[in-house]
Design an enzyme around this catalytic site. Structure first.
Site, PDB file in Angstrom:
ATOM      1  N   LEU A 203      17.827  30.629 -29.211  1.00  0.00           N
ATOM      2  CA  LEU A 203      18.845  30.242 -28.241  1.00  0.00           C
ATOM      3  C   LEU A 203      19.448  28.873 -28.535  1.00  0.00           C
ATOM      4  CD1 LEU A 203      16.994  31.365 -24.983  1.00  0.00           C
ATOM      5  CD2 LEU A 203      18.701  32.638 -26.300  1.00  0.00           C
TER       6      LEU A 203
ATOM      7  N   THR B 203      18.804  24.729 -30.784  1.00  0.00           N
ATOM      8  CA  THR B 203      17.989  23.739 -31.477  1.00  0.00           C
ATOM      9  C   THR B 203      18.460  22.354 -31.070  1.00  0.00           C
ATOM     10  OG1 THR B 203      19.483  23.705 -33.388  1.00  0.00           O
ATOM     11  CG2 THR B 203      17.614  25.238 -33.471  1.00  0.00           C
ATOM     12  N   GLY B 204      17.615  21.383 -31.276  1.00  0.00           N
ATOM     13  CA  GLY B 204      17.981  20.010 -30.959  1.00  0.00           C
ATOM     14  C   GLY B 204      16.925  19.057 -31.461  1.00  0.00           C
TER      15      GLY B 204
ATOM     16  N   PHE C 172      14.577  17.846 -29.883  1.00  0.00           N
ATOM     17  CA  PHE C 172      13.268  18.143 -29.314  1.00  0.00           C
ATOM     18  C   PHE C 172      12.537  19.222 -30.084  1.00  0.00           C
ATOM     19  CE2 PHE C 172      16.517  20.741 -27.328  1.00  0.00           C
ATOM     20  CZ  PHE C 172      16.030  22.014 -27.551  1.00  0.00           C
ATOM     21  N   GLY C 173      13.256  20.116 -30.742  1.00  0.00           N
ATOM     22  CA  GLY C 173      12.669  21.295 -31.372  1.00  0.00           C
ATOM     23  C   GLY C 173      13.624  22.460 -31.279  1.00  0.00           C
TER      24      GLY C 173
ATOM     25  N   VAL D 227      14.570  26.443 -28.936  1.00  0.00           N
ATOM     26  CA  VAL D 227      14.346  27.346 -27.813  1.00  0.00           C
ATOM     27  C   VAL D 227      14.604  28.764 -28.282  1.00  0.00           C
ATOM     28  CG1 VAL D 227      15.043  27.984 -25.480  1.00  0.00           C
ATOM     29  CG2 VAL D 227      15.046  25.588 -26.150  1.00  0.00           C
TER      30      VAL D 227
ATOM     31  N   LYS E 129      10.500  26.995 -25.017  1.00  0.00           N
ATOM     32  CA  LYS E 129      10.871  25.748 -25.671  1.00  0.00           C
ATOM     33  C   LYS E 129       9.702  25.306 -26.536  1.00  0.00           C
ATOM     34  CE  LYS E 129      13.048  21.328 -24.498  1.00  0.00           C
ATOM     35  NZ  LYS E 129      13.525  20.496 -23.358  1.00  0.00           N
TER      36      LYS E 129
ATOM     37  N   ASP F 220      21.008  13.813 -18.417  1.00  0.00           N
ATOM     38  CA  ASP F 220      21.786  14.424 -19.501  1.00  0.00           C
ATOM     39  C   ASP F 220      22.693  15.517 -18.939  1.00  0.00           C
ATOM     40  OD1 ASP F 220      22.636  14.599 -22.108  1.00  0.00           O
ATOM     41  OD2 ASP F 220      21.063  15.970 -22.744  1.00  0.00           O
TER      42      ASP F 220
END
Length: 782
Positions: free
Chosen positions: A17, A19-20, A22-23, A25, A46, A138
């Site tokens: 779904l 990416t970012g 953080f890792g 999803v 996540k 955010d």
């Protein structure tokens, strides 16, 4: 559902779904442990590395139970890896940022924006409330999902899919698809009573609005069958009518007056108190991001700023919407509206507020915009807060509002305020047209209980001494307003600590401003000498865009910590002029005077040369008055030297009127953040940047990047070349392994993102190219 250990054998990954940094999803379905293969749950997972995981997001999500917020199920620790798995509700829908890209002119209709904003207002009032005290930090279109509502779709109810709907005249239909825009067709689905037609007749565009249609395979139907959806927001929202807020990864609890220095969030939506890291980030920081999100939905360019550093509001919006955004984008968070005040704004759909906001008591009354009746005795007994709509313009009869503590008038109110008409009011806010019935205020009209007073744009009455009460702490004349009366000694009560003078343009004599002031914003038109007029008590001083007077010794208060000059200030800063108390200094767009040793006090930690691509236009006679045209024609470049920058500076922003500041051993040794708009005469070499620096933004850098160009301390880098092609793309591979966030602007219309796959270092977790977020790893779709 709480998983202590995440077992991969119990889950089937259906799709990725997002990416970012953080890792990532993923969408996954859970399979029974008995091996039967029965699906018992579908959720979004996540996946975060243990090394960067904190329980903060989980602790936040545990507190939330709201229909418009993503649900949290639990979390698990990886059985065979070093990951943490957070299980959340899978939302079948689209981020409104992706829908926005498919709209005509890339903006939503204003009525849709209003509906989304009221949902966001309900969400923020829920998380900001005293029971939770949570800041999202955010808020943006990427994190707002428009939820699909399949329960009323023709496809879900068609007989071929097991539904009860039957085609008319017993004709065989391969599949039904809702015609969301409501145009007439040959067939009707009896179950949901929405217009529908055989799939074979569906065209490639929406019949009503002409938008292209998205097609997606439907697994339960023959391979030749497609389900079709209009991509326009007014069609989609007519069925969905529901959003959900996601991604609480940056959220924090804000207990009481808790504040933060952290530089987190998305730069385009980041409020000034977060960008400056001045320890004032709070619940109202989300309000600034809300204003930016509305501009984003309205098709505005968040990189385009006005003279005050605020994102420009699109011209096509209504005055009501513009005013709502302006109230969100108040620079000082202490003066910025909270979400409770904004819910009463006339841009919000009042009918939905009345339907969805449950009032537990009669303590607050909020009137519709159309209300315009005289308040009679007994009507508001026991009410402590009153918000009038836009049309209200009736006299306030003394004795009718005895219990009211807080009152806000709408835009039309312009009646003379009588003595004792608001005897208990602590906070009074007047609307745009208020001018006290075109009469001066009299003593007692503003009650002795009042502590917070705001006048709208039209107010321009003389304020006589002792007219305002000694209880007053905050006095605001709105920016861009008409107030321009000469202030006498005693006009401003000795109790006032915060004074904002809008566009005031009168000389202020010594002793007029009280010694109680700690925050002072002089008007945008103010351009008089400061000597003797600013009280020594002021710790935060902002000077308007026209101010351009020479500074003398002691004209800046000795305890001043925050000093902001406007657009046109361009006077010498001789050593000793600025007091040693200053911690944050903002110099205007046109400031280009030489700084020598001692020009800047050693107490400064944040220095900003304000950069504006589109300075506010002023009359031609003003250019002649301040001789700015001569300064600009000469275009004199005055480089900064090591002696001119105090070693105490940790954050430095240089506008485009400065040049050649990057030189050996020039920058302060403890500098952490550098934003530089100027040009470069050579490539960076080792030791140009101090080893303490973590964030670097170079807007016009166009040289080959070598392994030694940036210290290993740099984790966030922005490179731009707005006026010529970035010719050293290949050298991006030399960025060191500590780099995490990369933003680049490449002036090349034929750029193929996928050609960068082998160039961008694999350690990059957040990549933005030409303003667009790029999914990582490159080439892997969400």
């Amino acid at each position: 559902m709480i998983e202590l250990v995440h077992k991969e054998s119990q889950w089937e990954i259906l799709s990725q779904l997002g990416t970012g940094s953080f890792g990532r999803v993923v969408k996954a379905k859970k399979i029974n442990c008995d091996g039967t293969g029965i699906i018992i749950d579908i959720c979004a997972i996540k996946i975060i590395k243990k090394s960067v995981f904190t329980k903060n997001e989980i602790e936040i999500l545990k507190q939330l139970d709201h229909p418009l917020i993503v649900k949290y199920y639990g979390y698990g620790v990886g059985e065979n890896d070093d990951n943490i798995y957070i299980y959340m509700e899978y939302i079948d829908g689209y981020p409104i940022s992706s829908i926005l890209k498919k709209q005509p002119k890339n903006h939503f209709p204003e009525d849709i924006i209003s509906k989304i904003v009221i949902d966001l207002a309900f969400i923020l009032s829920y998380i900001h409330g005293d029971e939770r005290k949570i800041i999202h930090r955010d808020l943006k279109c990427d994190n707002i999902m428009l939820v699909n509502d399949n329960s009323h779709s023709c496809e879900a109810n068609c007989s071929i899919n097991g539904g009860s709907a039957k085609p008319l005249n017993n004709q065989l239909i391969e599949s039904c698809v809702c015609n969301l825009n409501g145009s007439g067709t040959d067939e009707n689905c009896k179950s949901c009573k929405l217009n529908s037609r055989p799939i074979r007749e569906i065209q490639s565009s929406c019949e009503s609005c002409g938008s292209d249609l998205d097609e997606a395979s439907t697994s339960s139907l023959p391979n030749t069958t497609k389900s079709t959806t209009c991509r326009l927001i007014n069609c989609i929202y007519s069925v969905s009518k529901k959003i959900k807020l996601i991604d609480f990864g940056l959220s924090k609890g804000c207990d009481g007056d808790s504040k933060y220095y952290s530089l987190v969030g998305t730069s385009t939506h980041m409020p000034p108190e977060v960008a400056l890291r001045n320890n004032t980030a709070c619940r109202k920081s989300d309000i600034w991001s809300l204003g930016c999100t509305i501009i984003e939905m309205a098709g505005g360019n968040l990189f385009e700023k006005d003279i005050h550093g605020k994102p420009k509001i699109p011209d096509h919006l209504s005055s009501s919407c513009k005013n709502f955004i302006q109230r969100c984008l108040t620079i000082d968070p202490t003066h910025r509206d909270d979400i409770i005040n904004l819910i009463s704004h006339n841009f919000i759909d009042r009918n939905r507020v009345n339907e969805e906001v449950k009032v537990d008591s009669k303590s607050k009354i909020q009137f519709d915009d159309e209300f315009n009746e005289v308040i009679l005795s007994g009507d508001l007994d026991g009410v402590t807060e009153v918000v009038f709509g836009f049309d209200f313009n009736q006299p306030i009869i003394p004795g009718t509002m005895s219990s009211v503590k807080k009152i806000e008038f709408g835009g039309s109110f312009n009646r003379e305020l009588l003595v004792d008409s608001l005897p208990s009011a602590i906070s009074i806010t007047f609307g745009a047209r208020f001018n006290n019935g075109n009469k001066p205020l009299v003593v007692g009209a503003i009650p002795s209980t009042c502590q917070y007073l705001t006048f709208g744009w039209t107010f321009n009455q003389t304020i006589h001494p002792r007219c305002l009460p000694d209880s007053l702490k905050q006095l605001i004349f709105l920016e861009g307003g008409n107030f321009n009366r000469i202030l006498e000694v005693g006009s401003i009560p000795r109790s006032v600590t915060t004074l904002i003078l809008g566009d005031y343009d009168q000389k202020i004599e010594k002793g007029v401003l009280p010694n109680s002031l700690t925050t002072l914003e002089l008007g945008g038109e103010f351009n008089y000498p400061l000597e003797g007029c600013i009280p020594e008590s002021v710790t935060s001083l902002s000077l308007g865009y026209r101010f351009n007077q020479p500074l003398t010794n002691n004209c800046i208060p000795p305890c001043c910590k925050i000093l902001k000059f406007g657009l046109y200030f361009n006077q010498d800063l001789s050593p000793g002029i600025l007091p040693q108390s200053i911690e944050t200094l903002m110099l205007g767009y046109y400031f280009n005077k030489e700084l020598v040793e001692g020009s800047l006090p050693s107490s400064i930690t944040t220095l900003l040369y304000e950069h504006r691509d589109y300075p506010k236009k002023v009359h031609a006679d003003f250019y002649e008055l301040t001789n700015l045209s001569k300064d600009l024609d000469q275009n004199e470049i005055v480089p900064l030297t090591p002696e001119s920058l105090p070693e105490s500076i940790t954050k430095l922003t240089i506008g485009k009127n400065q040049n050649h500041i990057i030189a050996f051993n020039c920058l302060p040794p403890d500098l952490q953040s550098l934003k530089y708009h100027g040009g470069f005469s050579r490539a960076l070499i080792p030791r140009d940047l101090p080893s303490s620096i973590t964030s670097v933004k170079l807007y016009n850098y166009n040289y080959e990047i070598k392994k030694t160009s940036f210290p290993k301390s740099v984790t966030s880098l922005q490179l731009g070349s707005r006026f010529q092609k970035f010719i050293q793309i290949q050298s991006l591979s030399n960025l060191h392994q500590n780099m995490r966030d990369l933003k680049i602007y490449i002036h090349d219309d034929e750029l193929d993102i996928y050609n960068l796959e082998d160039i961008i270092p694999q350690t990059i977790t957040s990549l933005i190219i030409n303003g667009e977020n790029i999914d990582l790893p490159i080439g892997v779709e969400k």
